[in-house]
Motif scaffolding. Sequence first.
Motif, PDB file in Angstrom:
ATOM      1  N   ALA A 120      27.971  27.703  41.942  1.00 34.63           N
ATOM      2  CA  ALA A 120      29.045  27.305  42.624  1.00 34.63           C
ATOM      3  C   ALA A 120      28.733  27.203  44.116  1.00 34.63           C
ATOM      4  O   ALA A 120      28.127  28.040  44.743  1.00 34.63           O
ATOM      5  CB  ALA A 120      30.156  27.984  42.220  1.00 34.63           C
ATOM      6  N   LEU A 121      29.157  25.925  44.881  1.00 36.66           N
ATOM      7  CA  LEU A 121      28.950  25.741  46.250  1.00 36.66           C
ATOM      8  C   LEU A 121      30.087  25.567  46.829  1.00 36.66           C
ATOM      9  O   LEU A 121      31.191  25.306  46.231  1.00 36.66           O
ATOM     10  CB  LEU A 121      27.933  24.674  46.253  1.00 36.66           C
ATOM     11  N   TYR A 122      30.170  25.557  48.117  1.00 34.86           N
ATOM     12  CA  TYR A 122      31.428  25.902  48.834  1.00 34.86           C
ATOM     13  C   TYR A 122      31.067  25.460  50.531  1.00 34.86           C
ATOM     14  O   TYR A 122      29.804  25.952  50.798  1.00 34.86           O
ATOM     15  CB  TYR A 122      32.014  27.255  48.576  1.00 34.86           C
ATOM     16  N   ILE A 123      31.655  24.770  51.124  1.00 35.04           N
ATOM     17  CA  ILE A 123      31.497  24.238  52.385  1.00 35.04           C
ATOM     18  C   ILE A 123      33.054  24.641  53.141  1.00 35.04           C
ATOM     19  O   ILE A 123      34.033  24.466  52.738  1.00 35.04           O
ATOM     20  CB  ILE A 123      31.379  22.880  52.720  1.00 35.04           C
ATOM     21  N   VAL A 124      32.701  25.403  54.370  1.00 29.16           N
ATOM     22  CA  VAL A 124      34.025  25.776  55.057  1.00 29.16           C
ATOM     23  C   VAL A 124      33.745  25.640  56.401  1.00 29.16           C
ATOM     24  O   VAL A 124      32.448  25.963  57.031  1.00 29.16           O
ATOM     25  CB  VAL A 124      34.444  27.285  54.578  1.00 29.16           C
ATOM     26  N   ASN A 125      34.778  25.617  57.351  1.00 23.05           N
ATOM     27  CA  ASN A 125      34.611  25.706  58.934  1.00 23.05           C
ATOM     28  C   ASN A 125      34.320  27.303  58.878  1.00 23.05           C
ATOM     29  O   ASN A 125      34.853  28.198  58.537  1.00 23.05           O
ATOM     30  CB  ASN A 125      35.950  25.439  59.511  1.00 23.05           C
ATOM     31  N   ALA A 126      33.240  27.419  60.042  1.00 21.67           N
ATOM     32  CA  ALA A 126      32.781  28.771  60.340  1.00 21.67           C
ATOM     33  C   ALA A 126      33.927  29.616  60.878  1.00 21.67           C
ATOM     34  O   ALA A 126      33.823  31.086  60.806  1.00 21.67           O
ATOM     35  CB  ALA A 126      31.456  28.741  61.225  1.00 21.67           C
ATOM     36  N   ARG A 127      34.945  28.985  61.391  1.00 21.75           N
ATOM     37  CA  ARG A 127      36.042  29.826  62.060  1.00 21.75           C
ATOM     38  C   ARG A 127      37.170  30.262  60.780  1.00 21.75           C
ATOM     39  O   ARG A 127      37.895  30.936  61.369  1.00 21.75           O
ATOM     40  CB  ARG A 127      36.696  29.049  63.158  1.00 21.75           C
ATOM     41  N   ASN A 128      36.989  29.760  59.794  1.00 25.86           N
ATOM     42  CA  ASN A 128      37.991  29.964  58.862  1.00 25.86           C
ATOM     43  C   ASN A 128      37.653  31.541  57.917  1.00 25.86           C
ATOM     44  O   ASN A 128      37.095  31.678  57.014  1.00 25.86           O
ATOM     45  CB  ASN A 128      38.207  28.979  57.707  1.00 25.86           C
ATOM     46  N   GLU A 129      38.037  32.513  58.745  1.00 25.73           N
ATOM     47  CA  GLU A 129      37.800  33.882  58.208  1.00 25.73           C
ATOM     48  C   GLU A 129      38.479  34.119  56.816  1.00 25.73           C
ATOM     49  O   GLU A 129      37.992  34.821  56.083  1.00 25.73           O
ATOM     50  CB  GLU A 129      37.874  34.805  59.275  1.00 25.73           C
ATOM     51  N   ALA A 130      39.623  33.745  56.974  1.00 23.93           N
ATOM     52  CA  ALA A 130      40.415  33.936  55.865  1.00 23.93           C
ATOM     53  C   ALA A 130      39.973  33.406  54.702  1.00 23.93           C
ATOM     54  O   ALA A 130      39.768  33.994  53.412  1.00 23.93           O
ATOM     55  CB  ALA A 130      42.012  33.548  55.776  1.00 23.93           C
ATOM     56  N   SER A 131      39.319  31.962  54.458  1.00 23.28           N
ATOM     57  CA  SER A 131      38.558  31.341  53.317  1.00 23.28           C
ATOM     58  C   SER A 131      37.507  32.291  53.214  1.00 23.28           C
ATOM     59  O   SER A 131      37.037  32.383  51.972  1.00 23.28           O
ATOM     60  CB  SER A 131      38.326  30.122  53.562  1.00 23.28           C
ATOM     61  N   LEU A 132      36.442  32.724  54.282  1.00 27.43           N
ATOM     62  CA  LEU A 132      35.340  33.331  53.864  1.00 27.43           C
ATOM     63  C   LEU A 132      35.598  34.823  53.254  1.00 27.43           C
ATOM     64  O   LEU A 132      34.853  34.862  52.453  1.00 27.43           O
ATOM     65  CB  LEU A 132      34.535  33.248  55.316  1.00 27.43           C
ATOM     66  N   ALA A 133      36.467  35.258  53.897  1.00 26.34           N
ATOM     67  CA  ALA A 133      37.033  36.515  53.150  1.00 26.34           C
ATOM     68  C   ALA A 133      37.316  36.712  51.984  1.00 26.34           C
ATOM     69  O   ALA A 133      37.128  37.262  50.694  1.00 26.34           O
ATOM     70  CB  ALA A 133      38.072  37.083  53.968  1.00 26.34           C
ATOM     71  N   LEU A 134      38.014  35.725  51.305  1.00 26.75           N
ATOM     72  CA  LEU A 134      38.635  35.084  50.032  1.00 26.75           C
ATOM     73  C   LEU A 134      37.242  35.059  48.955  1.00 26.75           C
ATOM     74  O   LEU A 134      37.453  35.704  48.103  1.00 26.75           O
ATOM     75  CB  LEU A 134      39.519  33.956  49.970  1.00 26.75           C
ATOM     76  N   HIS A 135      36.418  34.252  49.373  1.00 27.46           N
ATOM     77  CA  HIS A 135      35.284  33.790  48.619  1.00 27.46           C
ATOM     78  C   HIS A 135      34.294  34.898  48.212  1.00 27.46           C
ATOM     79  O   HIS A 135      33.442  34.722  47.579  1.00 27.46           O
ATOM     80  CB  HIS A 135      34.784  32.524  48.954  1.00 27.46           C
ATOM     81  N   ARG A 136      34.253  36.089  49.223  1.00 23.26           N
ATOM     82  CA  ARG A 136      33.250  37.137  49.119  1.00 23.26           C
ATOM     83  C   ARG A 136      33.564  37.681  47.852  1.00 23.26           C
ATOM     84  O   ARG A 136      32.402  38.370  47.305  1.00 23.26           O
ATOM     85  CB  ARG A 136      33.512  38.096  50.300  1.00 23.26           C
ATOM     86  N   ARG A 137      34.598  37.769  47.310  1.00 22.75           N
ATOM     87  CA  ARG A 137      34.931  38.414  46.187  1.00 22.75           C
ATOM     88  C   ARG A 137      34.092  37.920  44.894  1.00 22.75           C
ATOM     89  O   ARG A 137      34.081  38.694  43.606  1.00 22.75           O
ATOM     90  CB  ARG A 137      36.501  38.688  45.670  1.00 22.75           C
ATOM     91  N   TRP A 138      33.795  36.501  45.086  1.00 20.89           N
ATOM     92  CA  TRP A 138      33.155  36.017  43.905  1.00 20.89           C
ATOM     93  C   TRP A 138      31.545  36.058  44.313  1.00 20.89           C
ATOM     94  O   TRP A 138      30.540  35.383  43.574  1.00 20.89           O
ATOM     95  CB  TRP A 138      33.723  34.659  43.692  1.00 20.89           C
ATOM     96  N   GLY A 139      31.159  36.806  45.372  1.00 22.74           N
ATOM     97  CA  GLY A 139      29.653  36.758  45.650  1.00 22.74           C
ATOM     98  C   GLY A 139      29.070  35.526  46.514  1.00 22.74           C
ATOM     99  O   GLY A 139      27.773  35.468  46.435  1.00 22.74           O
ATOM    100  N   PHE A 140      30.118  34.818  47.006  1.00 19.06           N
ATOM    101  CA  PHE A 140      29.593  33.696  47.976  1.00 19.06           C
ATOM    102  C   PHE A 140      28.685  34.156  49.102  1.00 19.06           C
ATOM    103  O   PHE A 140      29.018  35.374  49.583  1.00 19.06           O
ATOM    104  CB  PHE A 140      30.627  32.787  48.256  1.00 19.06           C
ATOM    105  N   ARG A 141      27.680  33.713  49.360  1.00 19.88           N
ATOM    106  CA  ARG A 141      26.689  34.186  50.348  1.00 19.88           C
ATOM    107  C   ARG A 141      26.278  32.700  51.154  1.00 19.88           C
ATOM    108  O   ARG A 141      26.043  31.712  50.571  1.00 19.88           O
ATOM    109  CB  ARG A 141      25.381  34.750  49.884  1.00 19.88           C
TER     110      ARG A 141
END
Length: 170
Positions: free
Chosen positions: A121-142
Amino acid sequence: MRFAIRPAVETDVPGIVTVETLSGRLSEAGREPFAAKIAAAISDEDRLALVAEAKSDMTPGPGFAVVGWAKTHRYDVGDGPAPAGHYLGGLTVAPDFRRRGLAVALTSRRLEWIWEHADTALYIVNARNEASLALHRRWGFREVARGPVFHGVTFDGGDGVLLAAARPPS
């Protein structure tokens, strides 16, 4: 308050537009083009569009209201460091319904669907969107790459981040 997550249908488009408008992400002029894009996503078999509905236990009648939505994208061709594949797309929860687990539920359902179709699974996000980055860490996004644009998506105020997560072992 009860919540339900289900596949979106065309009659959900006005509710999705309302969620975007309430969240300050959509101007009056942008409503019609956005509605057309959401309708296209709903009818595309290579994508998944979901809605989160809420119903108050105090409200009479059977009706639920759309309070959140999310979708996936499928890119057939790579774009620089961003490969072809299935991507998590937009996700918005109406302001009054945030912090109730709806973003987690919408993301879990989309990932289940992606992993039925692909190993990554792939995902693109604004580097400043900490809430979204934190949310997706639970699924192992790197993080895979950073840049000003991926698949035509640009980012307000800076770079975007391309992330990937592998399907968990069965």
